[in-house]
Design a protein around this motif. Structure first.
Motif, PDB file in Angstrom:
ATOM      1  N   TRP A 118      -0.637  18.220   7.617  1.00  0.00           N
ATOM      2  CA  TRP A 118       0.331  19.158   7.003  1.00  0.00           C
ATOM      3  C   TRP A 118       1.370  18.472   6.169  1.00  0.00           C
ATOM      4  N   GLY A 158       9.188  25.104   4.499  1.00  0.00           N
ATOM      5  CA  GLY A 158       8.198  25.514   5.468  1.00  0.00           C
ATOM      6  C   GLY A 158       7.010  24.369   5.501  1.00  0.00           C
ATOM      7  N   ASP A 194      -3.249  26.709   3.066  1.00  0.00           N
ATOM      8  CA  ASP A 194      -2.284  27.837   3.450  1.00  0.00           C
ATOM      9  C   ASP A 194      -0.998  27.331   3.803  1.00  0.00           C
ATOM     10  N   SER A 195      -0.024  27.917   4.322  1.00  0.00           N
ATOM     11  CA  SER A 195       1.281  27.595   4.368  1.00  0.00           C
ATOM     12  C   SER A 195       2.120  28.523   5.368  1.00  0.00           C
ATOM     13  N   ASP A 196       2.894  27.757   6.119  1.00  0.00           N
ATOM     14  CA  ASP A 196       3.856  28.603   7.122  1.00  0.00           C
ATOM     15  C   ASP A 196       5.222  28.210   6.416  1.00  0.00           C
ATOM     16  N   ARG A 197       5.914  29.338   5.921  1.00  0.00           N
ATOM     17  CA  ARG A 197       7.114  29.389   5.289  1.00  0.00           C
ATOM     18  C   ARG A 197       8.157  29.936   6.389  1.00  0.00           C
ATOM     19  N   CYS A 243      10.072  35.267  12.579  1.00  0.00           N
ATOM     20  CA  CYS A 243       8.674  35.281  13.104  1.00  0.00           C
ATOM     21  C   CYS A 243       8.683  35.355  14.701  1.00  0.00           C
ATOM     22  N   CYS A 299       9.363  32.512  16.497  1.00  0.00           N
ATOM     23  CA  CYS A 299       8.277  31.353  16.632  1.00  0.00           C
ATOM     24  C   CYS A 299       9.212  30.171  16.403  1.00  0.00           C
ATOM     25  N   HIS A 326       8.912  26.350  14.737  1.00  0.00           N
ATOM     26  CA  HIS A 326       7.930  25.414  13.945  1.00  0.00           C
ATOM     27  C   HIS A 326       8.144  24.250  14.211  1.00  0.00           C
ATOM     28  N   TYR A 329       1.488  19.954  12.388  1.00  0.00           N
ATOM     29  CA  TYR A 329       2.474  21.292  12.331  1.00  0.00           C
ATOM     30  C   TYR A 329       1.740  22.062  13.525  1.00  0.00           C
ATOM     31  N   ARG A 377       2.782  25.966  15.249  1.00  0.00           N
ATOM     32  CA  ARG A 377       3.681  27.030  15.420  1.00  0.00           C
ATOM     33  C   ARG A 377       3.686  27.751  16.664  1.00  0.00           C
ATOM     34  N   SER A 394       4.600  30.370  19.454  1.00  0.00           N
ATOM     35  CA  SER A 394       5.153  31.621  19.513  1.00  0.00           C
ATOM     36  C   SER A 394       5.118  32.096  20.971  1.00  0.00           C
TER      37      SER A 394
END
Length: 354
Positions: A23, A53, A75-78, A100, A102, A104, A113, A115, A117
């Motif tokens: 990432w 992100g 893909d990405s997590d913003r 979200c 969550c 990061h 990376y 996430r 939650s």
């Protein structure tokens, strides 16, 4: 005859790449130099970048998926609504995201990376406070869930706690960690108390009560443990920053309600650098204000807006060991990063803003 890559090439790429993902940070830098005070004065605060992100690099597995299934190769997590940020001594970064529900977690040395939650079997409701300890365990306060959860270096949930010794913490918000004495401080906004715990979540002591006097609070929200060994507390509805030693002894405070430079309207995140300069984010003014240790106003960083260096409802802030100031620019959906100049007074004819 079907077009595309030969099957052996696809399989070889898949086997070589495996499941690992790497990432990178989604960031944006300014094309022009931004600093405060403005040029030609020497910069106390200089703009570095905006973090938006994290993106997963294209791997053999994702290439395989793209060829066979027509999927995207990355893909990405913003960030949606970042409200708290902290950094570890190895450069790892954690961002609490109210959008979200969550956290990061990013480890740059490993390009990894995570996430976060859930805390065990329960989904986190409102993560709003963060702190790393000396072993890089991550503490997360869930204000709506009424507990503090602890995660290992890899982001896996270890345990959660909520008991203070005199009952459960009601609304845990800001967190700060003293690495020398290994004490975690937790702000209980509803109870107007600060609780101290050991790294295992066992209660040590508490201090504070409702009021306006020394050692009293009216909705404490954000905490910061400074390099000089002081605990800074945003006493939000008393419109001030209160300062304590590690045992909870009050050492003074500064701030007042108003709409002028140096006043507070909606104080949020607080931090202090090696020079003893105190930084306070104000969500209503959309600035970060700088003060001396005695509370004298020095400088305002930023303004209301969406350009780089501007803010829209800034919240949590943090200064790391390398002198990087992180600001959760919540409604601009980013974390802005600034470089803080150490020993500023030694190299300037006057203090910033003077």
């Amino acid at each position: 005859m079907r077009s595309g890559l030969p099957a052996w090439m696809i399989i070889a790429a898949f086997l070589a790449g495996g499941c690992a993902s790497q990432w990178t940070v989604r960031s944006e830098k300014s094309e022009i130099a931004l600093q405060w005070p403005y040029q030609p004065a020497r910069a106390k605060v200089a703009y570095a970048m905006a973090l938006k992100g994290f993106s997963r690099s294209a791997t053999a597995r994702s290439v395989f998926g793209a060829v066979v299934y027509g999927e995207d190769s990355a893909d990405s997590d913003r960030f949606l609504l970042p409200v708290a940020v902290t950094a570890g001594r190895d450069g790892r970064l954690a961002v609490a995201d109210a959008g979200c529900g969550c956290v990061h977690l990013y480890v740059p040395g490993e390009k990894r990376y995570v996430r976060i939650s859930n805390a065990g079997d329960e989904q986190m409701k409102s993560p709003v406070g963060l702190a790393f300890d000396g072993e890089m365990k991550l503490y997360v306060s869930d204000s709506a869930g009424g507990k503090i959860s602890v995660f290992g270096r890899d982001g896996r949930h270890l345990f959660s706690f909520r008991e203070t010794g005199s009952g459960p913490v009601k609304r845990p918000t800001g967190l700060a960690y003293d690495p020398d004495k290994k004490i975690l401080y937790v702000a209980d906004t509803v109870e107007n108390r600060i609780h101290a715990f050991d790294p295992g979540g066992r209660p040590l002591f508490s201090f504070g009560e409702t009021g306006e006097g020394a050692g009293q609070f009216n909705r404490p929200t954000h905490l910061f443990w400074s390099p000089s060994g002081l605990l800074f507390v945003t006493d939000a509805m008393n419109f001030r920053v209160a300062i304590f030693d590690g045992s909870g002894k009050p050492l003074g405070s500064f701030g007042r309600h108003g709409d002028g430079s140096g006043d507070f309207a909606m104080p949020k995140g607080v931090a202090a650098d090696r020079d003893g300069v105190v930084y306070v984010a104000d969500s209503l003014f959309d600035v970060v204000q700088l003060f001396s240790r005695q509370g004298d106003f020095l400088l305002a960083v930023g303004r209301r807006g969406a350009d780089l260096g501007d803010f829209w409802l800034p919240a949590g802030i943090f200064i790391d060991a390398d002198g990087l100031l992180y600001v959760c620019d919540t409604y601009n959906r980013r974390v802005q990063v600034f470089k803080v100049t150490d020993n500023y007074a030694d190299g300037a004819s006057s203090a910033p803003g003077k």
